[in-house]
Design an enzyme around this catalytic site. Structure first.
Site, PDB file in Angstrom:
ATOM      1  N   ASP A  85       0.870  -1.167   0.000  1.00 43.52           N
ATOM      2  CA  ASP A  85       0.000   0.000   0.000  1.00 43.52           C
ATOM      3  C   ASP A  85       0.912   1.223   0.000  1.00 43.52           C
ATOM      4  O   ASP A  85       2.137   1.102   0.191  1.00 43.52           O
ATOM      5  CB  ASP A  85      -0.897  -0.034   1.245  1.00 43.52           C
ATOM      6  CG  ASP A  85      -1.778   1.186   1.369  1.00 43.52           C
ATOM      7  OD1 ASP A  85      -2.309   1.655   0.341  1.00 43.52           O
ATOM      8  OD2 ASP A  85      -1.938   1.680   2.498  1.00 43.52           O
ATOM      9  N   ASP A 117      -0.055   5.026   1.337  1.00 46.40           N
ATOM     10  CA  ASP A 117      -0.199   5.930   2.481  1.00 46.40           C
ATOM     11  C   ASP A 117      -0.188   5.158   3.788  1.00 46.40           C
ATOM     12  O   ASP A 117      -0.957   4.215   3.987  1.00 46.40           O
ATOM     13  CB  ASP A 117      -1.489   6.730   2.354  1.00 46.40           C
ATOM     14  CG  ASP A 117      -1.474   7.604   1.112  1.00 46.40           C
ATOM     15  OD1 ASP A 117      -0.463   8.290   0.901  1.00 46.40           O
ATOM     16  OD2 ASP A 117      -2.454   7.583   0.351  1.00 46.40           O
TER      17      ASP A 117
END
Length: 277
Positions: free
Chosen positions: A10, A12
């Site tokens: 991922d 953020d």
């Protein structure tokens, strides 16, 4: 399918702890730029991060009262157009913040990416953020040369964002890999649900806004991937497979997760709906 180990990150909260000093600041600067009657506090944003996608967070503003107060279009097409404009401005502000070095990479990211690259693993990033934002953070976190090795799946490449599994289903399909050869690095419950929903083993590195979320479906939960002294070391928060990482999570630890039998929470889930490419 090619039996090559694959590491999907991922963005953020995983590559960098971007939410408070990056996205929240960029949202509020966007509101100020457009003279909108909105400012999100840290407490407000702790709720907004549960919404997958920047445009979707912006759309949460559009209550009937807000539309009237801000003098916004009342039709769906007009609102969609103006949210897209806000989001473009927000992305511009955010990528500028990344370039300014406001958000340092999280511990262990550059180290584990270098190790995986050297070992011949596939590298990818799957995020609900805009692709320009993801690529900016990725380059800042691991350097331009390693960032160029990543396949990036971001933004609106799928219609249903996390916690729907669509972006991970798209990633493994486009990469041509089997779910059994993939490890995902996530930081949120939404991201974990998306990855596990696609049948993928997942390591969680908790971040500022997610530390208290439910990660019982993860293969390993840690404070961070960790770096050698004098860097930040790893604290193990949940280790259901008894991997036993030490002061840092290594590529050997990730390989052991791939080799371990799936524990009770991990199941392959088959979806009949077509995933947009």
């Amino acid at each position: 399918m090619t039996a090559v180990p694959t590491l999907i990150f991922d963005c953020d909260g995983v590559l960098a702890d971007t939410e408070q000093d990056g996205h929240l600041r960029a949202f509020n600067e966007t509101f100020a730029f457009y003279d909108l009657p909105a400012r999100w506090s840290v407490v407000d944003y702790a709720e907004k991060v549960r919404i997958g996608g920047g445009k979707e967070r912006l759309k949460s503003l559009l209550t009937p009262e807000f539309v009237v107060d801000a003098g916004l279009p009342r039709d769906i097409a007009g609102q969609t157009e103006i949210v897209a404009a806000w989001h473009r401005k927000k992305t511009e502000i955010y990528t500028s913040l990344v370039a300014d070095g406001v958000m340092p990479p999280r511990p262990g990211i550059a180290r584990i990416v270098h190790a995986a690259s050297t070992a011949g693993w596939n590298l990818a990033c799957a995020s609900t953020s805009a692709e320009a934002s993801v690529r900016a953070v990725l380059s800042h976190a691991v350097g331009a040369d390693l960032a160029a090795q990543f396949s990036v799946f971001a933004g609106d490449v799928v219609p249903a964002k996390k916690p729907a599994p669509d972006i991970y289903l798209l990633a493994i399909n486009e990469l041509g890999v089997d779910a059994d050869d993939v490890i995902v690095i996530e930081d949120s419950n939404n991201g974990l649900r998306a990855a596990v929903g696609a049948g993928l083993r997942t390591v969680v590195t908790v971040s500022t806004f997610t530390v208290d979320e439910d990660f019982s479906d993860a293969s390993l939960v840690v404070s961070s991937l960790g770096d050698p002294s004098p860097g930040e070391t790893t604290r193990v928060l949940n280790d259901p497979l008894r991997i036993g990482p030490g002061a840092l999570v290594s590529l050997i630890d990730l390989s052991r997760i791939l080799a371990a039998p799936r524990f009770k929470h991990e199941t392959h889930v088959h979806y009949n709906r077509k995933v947009a490419s």
